[in-house]
Design an enzyme around this catalytic site. Structure first.
Site: not given
Lengths: 599, 599
Positions: A440-442
């Protein structure tokens, strides 16, 4: 049940000896952070994490969150009480500005608290964690009225923030976003759409939940340049700024996940919900980037934090569990078997864990200090340099940090053998929890593309030149007693320089070349950055040991870890360089359909 | 729900073109395995795995096994029906000797079936899988009477076998075993003790369960030389050889595990249960080693199998999911975004997966052929060579194979991004299932120690010399068009030679040295062995393409995968060598207590 003790001694070593934060006493916030106060705050944060938050970690995973028929969500047993203690202890206010009720301590203190909380209980830590991100975004882009209305509540932890980006068909590629925002006559917007994977999306920990939502206005341009940011509170603030009417939004379901099960990851449905524009229309993405950059550093810290907790439990088992004999003969002949710690291959995993986690801790705290310097540095030059360095290394701390955290959790589970695979022992939870930090978060592949596609080329490569220059200087100036370390690091730097040249040259000819080498490149920068931290830490340890003060075991262990990293990880630089130099040809050769047909 | 299609085309390529099994038609079993029969059997095995076993994989994980108050265990919905079909289809008889009702096909066919079943449903595959191991052990060491009594039932799949080694305090170190076996007047033994982690320990798939149990007789010597092997059936065979009286054993509980949840991993309590000695007293461990060696190869195959299933679903998603644009510009300008497969970093993970899984498949099938040759080879020389090679590479196929299977599952989950973390999509099950293969049947660190501590030194290094000699010859004799491949492999061989020398020299001085380098050494042998398979496969592909027959896409893909492995994995040999040469110093330096104290 796994135990956790906050690594306070190591934190203070990094803070006081490696980063020397007293050196920055003239900057806002740092003056308040005297050594005594720092030690008190960190000690208390460690106790809170170890004694209040860690004990509810495993049960929280097993229990999960429950969504009721009315859409309300109950967090696992003990979470509400623990969060109340957290809020009442003032922990939500630690680094926020005094203007909104914060204590105004440097960002690095927030990172330390974040590490401890995530080691103790990652699912729990994400409730205040998302709030921190939302606070940063509002501080950066909200109007004074919005700040005055929302921030005091959020800083106090009475209201908690979330970030709403992802939609079912739209993750990495935010340009595909469909959630609509239609302006009403009163200046508010009607928000309609479905967001997924919303961490802390609904829960019972706060009076109100402040959703920051990305959405598209009717005539906005296509793609990411048509996205705006909105505050969409669960309860609309009334005239007195208290939670008033229930907004038209609801958690449609809680996702069933591999890990971080105690965090309510929600599908959020917005059905003409009232939202308030933050900043200007169509400027939402840049606002969200403020939040995302902070969040990316936090996710790197999560990887390190879970790795630390896993390490502690792997090490404890290695000292406790008795199987077989030392290769050199019985270490404890009176007992039927020796503890696992006598086995070199078990120590390999423990030393890999320590040398990565301790090195990354130093890097993450250093990174947090750069965030402070980028905001508050005494001169434009200092601020620019800090901005350059943290911009360059944010994707590395996120990507390499979470990769190493996961690898550490897997290795520590391995030390437990079959017992590590049994849920009751809790080692598999570390693996399952740590896994999400890579995603997550890229996703980490996106971090790698950010590094090679943007960060190393911006300003004609200024940030990378600065970073390499600093590390080269550190090698050149190293204590002669540390020559093997400095040599190993400077060889890795040579490989990095060569790899950078090869990558940029290839990318000029073939636009697939950057992506083909990006992941190896991110790893290469990661080992150089951690190697640099080890050279710094070894230099201090060497000096302290020469002075002959106390704590010899601590400083000797630092030297051993530094040499371990130099001997067993830094030489990977040459291999990574070979992978980068291999270029895109074998990757792009096979036609897409051949990946799914039996041929 | 994840889908699975058995890679029949690739299997036939390895069997017919790489291994050329028709070449062995004069050996027992191989004569029956005509190309037509082989294709029919493999096709049918593939259909069975894909259509019957795969569809119940995900629900089986979610549902798990249920232990009832009376100690009986129900397998997940559909398992009983699928196993009945499996048994009625004759699949349990595939490679067993005709004397006990088997079809007598070569071992390599068993390996292929095993791969397909484990790809489709690892928890299911372990029910017949443990039975196969038990059959091998009884074939090797049981009396004729015991074989006649048990094997026809087990070969027919009416009765299923298990293996009982581990106890709560005794895993890797079997010498600590406490389960007692006391001889009774009738020649049977009373077995008393607790065994844990017993795969397929209790279930509803068979009329009877044949537990092979290691236990200690009263006056036996301490350690592993005091362990005997017993048959302890759930139901004692009556005078007609049918399941009779219930034996005094029971599943005390089912373990809660990270994965393979559809397999009933039991705590087995033996409470004066009637057992029958297999072979001689105190010779149990060597009997169990027969079973363990077969099981270790099977576990390597499990890693590869789960990796293959994960790959198929990673590739399918990469072609289906649309996010962002190709670095070279829109590949499908009419659509709002391009499929992920245009991204070089996504292809990196897919090519890594293919080049490892396809290479390891060839290696595992080759290994199975060596098992056949070790038993049935035409001359003592052939049998000895096969024995040497499979003895050397068993820990590598187990350890490196399961490491690569897990890494592949993690990478394929990564391609799915956030959706890979959601249980319903099934990608996390591959990761959780694959994880156990690195742990059980001897944790991979134990495999590495077996390799460096026994396999490379036995007979004065004969097995390793043979292996290196064969690979060197393959490099020397490679098609000039494959020179870069051969060069990459021969460089890795040079590193292996140097690493071997360094390891043995260091081990002569310091008994910790072997363990300090063992894991890297196992990985090094693994990449050389897989690299050798790629050189062989590339040679065939090159020749077929030169001939200009059909299937060009298939053979071209083989060449691309070979080059990918040569460019991006084989060069790791140099890095692994550096790690091995680093020796034990940094590992052993820190005092044990310093691993658990804050210093």
């Amino acid at each position: 049940m796994p135990a956790y003790q906050a690594p306070i001694r190591d934190t203070l070593f990094v803070l006081n000896e490696v980063l020397d934060i007293q050196h920055y006493a003239d900057l806002p916030g740092f003056a308040e952070a005297s050594p005594d106060l720092a030690e008190a705050v960190i000690g208390e944060a460690g106790r809170f994490a170890s004694q209040v938050v860690a004990p509810i970690n495993q049960a929280g995973d097993a229990h999960g969150c429950i969504r009721h028929a009315d859409g309300s969500v109950t967090t696992p047993p003990g979470f509400r009480q623990a969060f109340t203690q957290y809020r009442d202890g003032g922990w939500t206010t630690l680094t926020a500005p005094a203007a909104y009720g914060g204590q105004g301590l440097p960002h690095v203190f927030g990172t330390i608290l974040e590490e401890y909380l995530n080691s103790a209980n990652m699912g729990f830590a994400m409730y205040p964690g998302l709030n921190e991100g939302a606070i940063s975004a509002l501080l950066a882009v909200a109007s004074e009225e919005q700040k005055a209305l929302y921030l005091p509540h959020m800083v106090a932890g009475r209201w908690l923030g979330t970030m709403n980006l992802t939609e079912p068909h739209c993750g990495t590629d935010l340009g595909l976003m469909r959630t609509r925002a239609e302006r009403r006559d009163d200046g508010s917007y009607a928000i309609t759409g479905t967001k997924i994977f919303i961490s802390s999306g609904e829960h019972d920990l706060a009076e109100n939940i402040v959703h920051l939502v990305l959405a598209r206005t009717p005539d906005a341009p296509a793609g990411t340049r048509g996205i705006s940011l909105f505050i969409v509170p669960k309860f609309l603030p009334d005239a007195d700024g208290r939670p008033g009417a229930r907004n038209a939004l609801a958690a449609g379901s809680i996702e069933h996940k591999m890990g971080i099960r105690s965090n309510a990851t929600c599908v959020m449905n917005y059905d003409g919900a009232t939202g308030f524009l933050v900043g200007e229309e169509c400027k939402g993405l840049s606002a969200m980037f403020v939040m995302m950059n902070a969040a990316r550093l936090s996710v790197g810290v999560q990887g390190i934090a879970v790795g630390e907790a896993a390490y502690q439990n792997g090490a404890a088992y290695a000292l406790d569990r008795r199987q077989g004999r030392a290769p050199t003969g019985a270490a404890d002949a009176a007992a039927p078997a020796d503890p696992l710690i006598v086995q070199p291959d078990v120590r390999r995993m423990l030393m890999d864990a320590r040398s990565h986690i301790e090195g990354l801790r130093a890097l993450a705290y250093w990174g947090a200090l750069q965030v402070d310097l980028a905001h508050h540095g005494a001169s434009p030059e200092v601020r620019e340099e800090a901005e350059d360095l943290i911009g360059l290394l944010t994707p590395v701390i996120k990507g390499f940090g979470s990769d190493c955290g996961f690898k550490t959790a897997v290795d520590m589970q391995q030390i437990w053998g079959g017992h590590g695979y049994i849920a009751e022992n809790g080692m598999d939870q570390f693996v399952r929890d740590a896994r999400i930090a890579m995603i997550y978060e890229g996703a980490n592949g996106v971090q790698a593309m950010d590094l090679v596609g943007r960060k190393i080329t911006a300003h004609d490569g200024r940030a990378l030149r600065r970073f390499v220059g600093i590390v080269r200087d550190a090698c050149a100036g190293a204590d002669p007693a540390l020559a093997p370390l400095a040599l190993s690091l400077s060889r890795a730097l040579d490989d990095l320089d060569a790899a950078t040249g090869a990558l940029l040259k290839a990318a000029a000819k073939d636009r697939n070349a950057a992506g083909a080498g990006s992941y190896a490149y991110m790893t290469l920068v990661g080992i150089v950055a951690v190697g640099w931290m080890w050279l710094r830490m070894a230099g201090i340890a060497q000096a302290r040991l020469a002075q002959g003060g106390g704590n010899a075991l601590f400083y000797e262990a630092k030297l051993h870890c530094a040499h371990h990293f130099a001997q067993r990880r830094l030489p990977e630089a040459a291999f990574l360089r070979v992978q980068i130099e291999a270029g895109p040809d074998t990757l792009m050769a096979i036609p897409a359909e051949s990946f799914v047909s039996a041929g």
